[in-house]
Design an enzyme around this catalytic site. Structure first.
Site, PDB file in Angstrom:
ATOM      1  N   SER A 114       0.842  -1.196   0.000  1.00  0.00           N
ATOM      2  CA  SER A 114       0.000   0.000   0.000  1.00  0.00           C
ATOM      3  C   SER A 114       0.875   1.243   0.000  1.00  0.00           C
ATOM      4  O   SER A 114       1.678   1.433   0.925  1.00  0.00           O
ATOM      5  CB  SER A 114      -0.905   0.030   1.232  1.00  0.00           C
ATOM      6  OG  SER A 114      -1.428   1.345   1.378  1.00  0.00           O
TER       7      SER A 114
ATOM      8  N   HIS B 211      -1.277  -1.334  -4.279  1.00  0.00           N
ATOM      9  CA  HIS B 211      -2.546  -1.009  -3.611  1.00  0.00           C
ATOM     10  C   HIS B 211      -2.592   0.490  -3.318  1.00  0.00           C
ATOM     11  O   HIS B 211      -1.668   1.051  -2.731  1.00  0.00           O
ATOM     12  CB  HIS B 211      -2.636  -1.816  -2.317  1.00  0.00           C
ATOM     13  CG  HIS B 211      -3.930  -1.695  -1.578  1.00  0.00           C
ATOM     14  ND1 HIS B 211      -5.059  -2.425  -1.902  1.00  0.00           N
ATOM     15  CD2 HIS B 211      -4.279  -0.937  -0.509  1.00  0.00           C
ATOM     16  CE1 HIS B 211      -6.039  -2.121  -1.067  1.00  0.00           C
ATOM     17  NE2 HIS B 211      -5.593  -1.211  -0.199  1.00  0.00           N
TER      18      HIS B 211
ATOM     19  N   ASP C  85      -4.748   3.550  -1.660  1.00  0.00           N
ATOM     20  CA  ASP C  85      -5.782   3.826  -0.665  1.00  0.00           C
ATOM     21  C   ASP C  85      -6.339   5.241  -0.819  1.00  0.00           C
ATOM     22  O   ASP C  85      -5.660   6.223  -0.524  1.00  0.00           O
ATOM     23  CB  ASP C  85      -5.202   3.656   0.742  1.00  0.00           C
ATOM     24  CG  ASP C  85      -5.056   2.193   1.124  1.00  0.00           C
ATOM     25  OD1 ASP C  85      -6.045   1.444   0.950  1.00  0.00           O
ATOM     26  OD2 ASP C  85      -3.975   1.801   1.580  1.00  0.00           O
TER      27      ASP C  85
ATOM     28  N   MET D 215      -8.947   7.986   0.431  1.00  0.00           N
ATOM     29  CA  MET D 215      -9.726   8.324   1.635  1.00  0.00           C
ATOM     30  C   MET D 215     -10.270   9.746   1.525  1.00  0.00           C
ATOM     31  O   MET D 215      -9.590  10.628   1.004  1.00  0.00           O
ATOM     32  CB  MET D 215      -8.841   8.225   2.879  1.00  0.00           C
ATOM     33  CG  MET D 215      -8.165   6.869   3.047  1.00  0.00           C
ATOM     34  SD  MET D 215      -7.270   6.798   4.599  1.00  0.00           S
ATOM     35  CE  MET D 215      -6.441   5.204   4.406  1.00  0.00           C
TER      36      MET D 215
ATOM     37  N   HIS E 136      -8.478   1.095  -3.737  1.00  0.00           N
ATOM     38  CA  HIS E 136      -9.379   0.849  -2.598  1.00  0.00           C
ATOM     39  C   HIS E 136     -10.046   2.169  -2.224  1.00  0.00           C
ATOM     40  O   HIS E 136      -9.402   3.064  -1.674  1.00  0.00           O
ATOM     41  CB  HIS E 136      -8.526   0.297  -1.439  1.00  0.00           C
ATOM     42  CG  HIS E 136      -9.291   0.037  -0.177  1.00  0.00           C
ATOM     43  ND1 HIS E 136      -8.643  -0.213   1.019  1.00  0.00           N
ATOM     44  CD2 HIS E 136     -10.620  -0.022   0.088  1.00  0.00           C
ATOM     45  CE1 HIS E 136      -9.561  -0.413   1.963  1.00  0.00           C
ATOM     46  NE2 HIS E 136     -10.756  -0.293   1.429  1.00  0.00           N
TER      47      HIS E 136
ATOM     48  N   MET F 243     -12.202   4.341  -0.020  1.00  0.00           N
ATOM     49  CA  MET F 243     -12.810   4.517   1.299  1.00  0.00           C
ATOM     50  C   MET F 243     -13.493   5.882   1.267  1.00  0.00           C
ATOM     51  O   MET F 243     -13.050   6.856   1.890  1.00  0.00           O
ATOM     52  CB  MET F 243     -11.731   4.440   2.387  1.00  0.00           C
ATOM     53  CG  MET F 243     -11.225   3.009   2.594  1.00  0.00           C
ATOM     54  SD  MET F 243      -9.633   2.918   3.420  1.00  0.00           S
ATOM     55  CE  MET F 243      -8.539   3.060   1.998  1.00  0.00           C
TER      56      MET F 243
ATOM     57  N   MET G 191     -11.206  -6.240   5.721  1.00  0.00           N
ATOM     58  CA  MET G 191     -10.428  -5.260   6.490  1.00  0.00           C
ATOM     59  C   MET G 191     -10.061  -5.888   7.835  1.00  0.00           C
ATOM     60  O   MET G 191     -10.938  -6.265   8.607  1.00  0.00           O
ATOM     61  CB  MET G 191     -11.241  -3.987   6.731  1.00  0.00           C
ATOM     62  CG  MET G 191     -11.537  -3.155   5.492  1.00  0.00           C
ATOM     63  SD  MET G 191     -10.104  -2.654   4.521  1.00  0.00           S
ATOM     64  CE  MET G 191      -9.107  -1.785   5.727  1.00  0.00           C
TER      65      MET G 191
ATOM     66  N   GLY H 186      -8.569   3.673   7.539  1.00  0.00           N
ATOM     67  CA  GLY H 186      -8.255   5.083   7.773  1.00  0.00           C
ATOM     68  C   GLY H 186      -6.777   5.358   7.950  1.00  0.00           C
ATOM     69  O   GLY H 186      -6.297   6.411   7.553  1.00  0.00           O
ATOM     70  N   PHE H 187      -6.077   4.400   8.530  1.00  0.00           N
ATOM     71  CA  PHE H 187      -4.664   4.658   8.829  1.00  0.00           C
ATOM     72  C   PHE H 187      -3.831   3.394   8.653  1.00  0.00           C
ATOM     73  O   PHE H 187      -4.322   2.287   8.874  1.00  0.00           O
ATOM     74  CB  PHE H 187      -4.505   5.157  10.279  1.00  0.00           C
ATOM     75  CG  PHE H 187      -5.297   6.398  10.553  1.00  0.00           C
ATOM     76  CD1 PHE H 187      -4.805   7.653  10.196  1.00  0.00           C
ATOM     77  CD2 PHE H 187      -6.563   6.310  11.121  1.00  0.00           C
ATOM     78  CE1 PHE H 187      -5.561   8.797  10.415  1.00  0.00           C
ATOM     79  CE2 PHE H 187      -7.329   7.455  11.347  1.00  0.00           C
ATOM     80  CZ  PHE H 187      -6.815   8.700  10.990  1.00  0.00           C
ATOM     81  N   GLY H 188      -2.571   3.594   8.291  1.00  0.00           N
ATOM     82  CA  GLY H 188      -1.619   2.490   8.255  1.00  0.00           C
ATOM     83  C   GLY H 188      -1.085   2.236   9.654  1.00  0.00           C
ATOM     84  O   GLY H 188      -1.329   3.010  10.589  1.00  0.00           O
ATOM     85  N   GLY H 189      -0.380   1.114   9.799  1.00  0.00           N
ATOM     86  CA  GLY H 189       0.344   0.850  11.035  1.00  0.00           C
ATOM     87  C   GLY H 189      -0.495   0.443  12.229  1.00  0.00           C
ATOM     88  O   GLY H 189      -0.046   0.517  13.369  1.00  0.00           O
TER      89      GLY H 189
ATOM     90  N   ASP I  49      -6.501  -6.640   4.220  1.00  0.00           N
ATOM     91  CA  ASP I  49      -5.981  -5.272   4.275  1.00  0.00           C
ATOM     92  C   ASP I  49      -5.891  -4.795   5.722  1.00  0.00           C
ATOM     93  O   ASP I  49      -6.923  -4.554   6.359  1.00  0.00           O
ATOM     94  CB  ASP I  49      -6.888  -4.352   3.453  1.00  0.00           C
ATOM     95  CG  ASP I  49      -6.246  -3.001   3.194  1.00  0.00           C
ATOM     96  OD1 ASP I  49      -5.107  -2.778   3.642  1.00  0.00           O
ATOM     97  OD2 ASP I  49      -6.905  -2.172   2.539  1.00  0.00           O
ATOM     98  N   GLY I  50      -4.655  -4.655   6.216  1.00  0.00           N
ATOM     99  CA  GLY I  50      -4.439  -4.078   7.534  1.00  0.00           C
ATOM    100  C   GLY I  50      -3.668  -4.987   8.472  1.00  0.00           C
ATOM    101  O   GLY I  50      -4.066  -6.128   8.727  1.00  0.00           O
ATOM    102  N   GLY I  51      -2.533  -4.509   8.923  1.00  0.00           N
ATOM    103  CA  GLY I  51      -1.766  -5.258   9.918  1.00  0.00           C
ATOM    104  C   GLY I  51      -1.124  -6.538   9.405  1.00  0.00           C
ATOM    105  O   GLY I  51      -0.781  -7.424  10.187  1.00  0.00           O
TER     106      GLY I  51
ATOM    107  N   GLY J 217       1.288  -2.240   4.114  1.00  0.00           N
ATOM    108  CA  GLY J 217       1.857  -0.898   4.000  1.00  0.00           C
ATOM    109  C   GLY J 217       3.125  -0.793   4.810  1.00  0.00           C
ATOM    110  O   GLY J 217       4.241  -0.906   4.300  1.00  0.00           O
ATOM    111  N   SER J 218       2.953  -0.611   6.123  1.00  0.00           N
ATOM    112  CA  SER J 218       4.132  -0.393   6.969  1.00  0.00           C
ATOM    113  C   SER J 218       5.104  -1.564   6.924  1.00  0.00           C
ATOM    114  O   SER J 218       6.323  -1.363   6.939  1.00  0.00           O
ATOM    115  CB  SER J 218       3.695  -0.080   8.403  1.00  0.00           C
ATOM    116  OG  SER J 218       2.648  -0.923   8.803  1.00  0.00           O
TER     117      SER J 218
HETATM  118  C1  DX5 Z   1      -6.175   1.171   5.844  1.00  0.00           C
HETATM  119  C2  DX5 Z   1      -5.694   0.928   4.438  1.00  0.00           C
HETATM  120  C3  DX5 Z   1      -4.611  -0.095   4.356  1.00  0.00           C
HETATM  121  C4  DX5 Z   1      -3.379   0.305   5.090  1.00  0.00           C
HETATM  122  C5  DX5 Z   1      -2.587  -0.900   5.443  1.00  0.00           C
HETATM  123  O1  DX5 Z   1      -7.262   2.018   5.811  1.00  0.00           O
HETATM  124  O2  DX5 Z   1      -6.761   0.480   3.631  1.00  0.00           O
HETATM  125  O3  DX5 Z   1      -4.314  -0.417   3.015  1.00  0.00           O
HETATM  126  O4  DX5 Z   1      -2.573   1.159   4.376  1.00  0.00           O
HETATM  127  O5  DX5 Z   1      -1.484  -0.470   6.191  1.00  0.00           O
HETATM  128  P1  DX5 Z   1      -0.718  -1.422   7.187  1.00  0.00           P
HETATM  129  O6  DX5 Z   1      -0.188  -2.558   6.378  1.00  0.00           O
HETATM  130  O7  DX5 Z   1       0.373  -0.537   7.725  1.00  0.00           O
HETATM  131  O8  DX5 Z   1      -1.702  -1.877   8.212  1.00  0.00           O
HETATM  132 ZN    ZN Z   2      -6.433  -0.439   1.555  1.00  0.00          ZN
END
Ligand code: DX5
Ligand code: ZN
Length: 230
Positions: free
Chosen positions: A12, A37, A39, A41, A70, A72, A141, A146-149, A177-179, A199-200
Site C-alpha cells: 500500500s 494497492h 488507498d 480516503m 481501494h 474509502m 479489512m 483510515g490509517f496504516g500501522g 488489508d491491515g496489519g 503498507g508499513s
Molecule cells: C487502511 C488501508 C490499508 C493500510 C494498510 O485504511 O486500507 O491499506 O494502508 O497499512 P498497514 O499494512 O500498515 O496496516
Molecule cells: Zn487499503
C-alpha cells in the site's frame, strides 16, 4: 488480468513517500510486488484524507502490473468512472458506503474494471451473500480503515474462512488489508486469502534510494504465507 489463487503481495502506497509516488511504485515492483494497492480516503467515510483520481492517473504510467484502487469514500458512485479512466484495474468499494452496493458493483464492471467489495471488521461475511456473482475480489479489512500501522484484528481470520467456503469455485480473490506482516500473513493465507496488502510492513527500513529492504520485507511476508497456503 488473469485469475489465480497464488499468494500476491500488494504494497500500500499509503506508507510510501507521498512526494515521490512514481519512483516508489517502480521501486516496489522492482523489488517483487505483485500488485500496487492505492488507498483513497475522503475524510468522511474514514477519518483521514489521501488523494483522488488525478493522483491515480499520474502514477499509472509508473506501474507495470495491477493497480488496485481501494475507495474509502462515500458517496462512491459519482467517482467510479473517474477512477476507471485513471487506469484502475481493480476498484474496491465498501459495502458500508452505500445502501445500493449492488448498483455500485454493476457500475464498476460497466466501466471496465474488476469489481471489489470491502468489509469493515464489524460487517459479517453474510452481508455479501447475494453479491458473489458480481464481484471479482472481496477485501477483508483486518483493521478499521483510515490509517496504516494499526494492529491486526484476529477475529477476522474466521471471516476469511467463511468467505472462502462461500466463494467455492468462483474466480474471486480474497484480499486482506491491515496489519499484515510475516506473523499474521500465514493466518490469513491458511484461511484462504490470496492477495495480501501491506503498507508499513513493506516500506519500513527502505526508501527509493535504498530499496533493498522493500524486497526483503516482501520476501519475508510471501515466504511466511506460502508455507501454509491452502
Ligand atoms: C487502511 C488501508 C490499508 C493500510 C494498510 O485504511 O486500507 O491499506 O494502508 O497499512 P498497514 O499494512 O500498515 O496496516
Ligand atoms: Zn487499503
Amino acid at each position: 488480468m488473469t485469475f489465480d489463487r497464488s499468494i500476491k503481495i500488494a504494497p500500500s502506497i499509503l506508507s510510501a513517500d507521498f512526494a515521490n509516488f512514481g519512483a516508489e511504485c517502480e521501486a516496489i515492483e522492482a523489488q517483487g510486488a505483485d500488485w500496487v494497492h492505492v488507498d483513497v480516503m475522503d475524510g468522511h467515510f474514514v477519518p483521514n484524507i489521501t488523494f483522488g483520481p488525478a493522483t491515480c492517473a499520474a502514477i499509472r504510467p509508473h506501474i507495470k502490473g495491477v493497480m488496485d484502487v481501494h475507495l474509502m469514500i462515500a458517496p462512491v458512485d459519482p467517482y467510479i468512472e473517474a477512477f476507471a479512466q485513471a487506469g484502475a484495474d481493480v476498484i474496491t468499494a465498501h459495502v458500508e458506503a452505500t445502501p445500493h452496493i449492488h448498483r455500485t458493483m454493476q457500475a464498476i464492471r460497466a466501466n471496465g474494471a474488476k469489481a471489489g467489495i470491502a468489509l469493515n471488521p464489524a460487517t459479517p461475511a453474510s452481508s455479501i451473500e447475494y453479491l458473489l456473482d458480481m464481484v471479482d475480489l472481496v477485501c477483508v479489512m483486518t483493521v478499521n480503515p483510515g490509517f496504516g500501522g494499526q494492529k491486526f484484528i484476529h477475529s477476522q481470520v474466521d471471516k476469511v474462512r467463511q468467505l472462502r467456503a462461500m466463494i467455492g469455485d468462483r474466480p474471486i480473490h480474497i484480499e486482506i488489508d491491515g496489519g499484515v506482516d510475516p506473523t499474521t500473513a500465514p493466518l490469513v493465507a491458511n484461511a484462504g486469502a490470496d492477495v495480501l496488502v501491506a503498507g508499513s510492513a513493506v516500506f519500513r527500513g527502505g526508501s527509493v534510494s535504498n530499496p533493498g529492504p522493500y524486497g526483503d520485507n516482501i520476501r519475508n511476508i510471501r515466504t511466511a504465507a506460502v508455507s501454509v497456503e491452502t
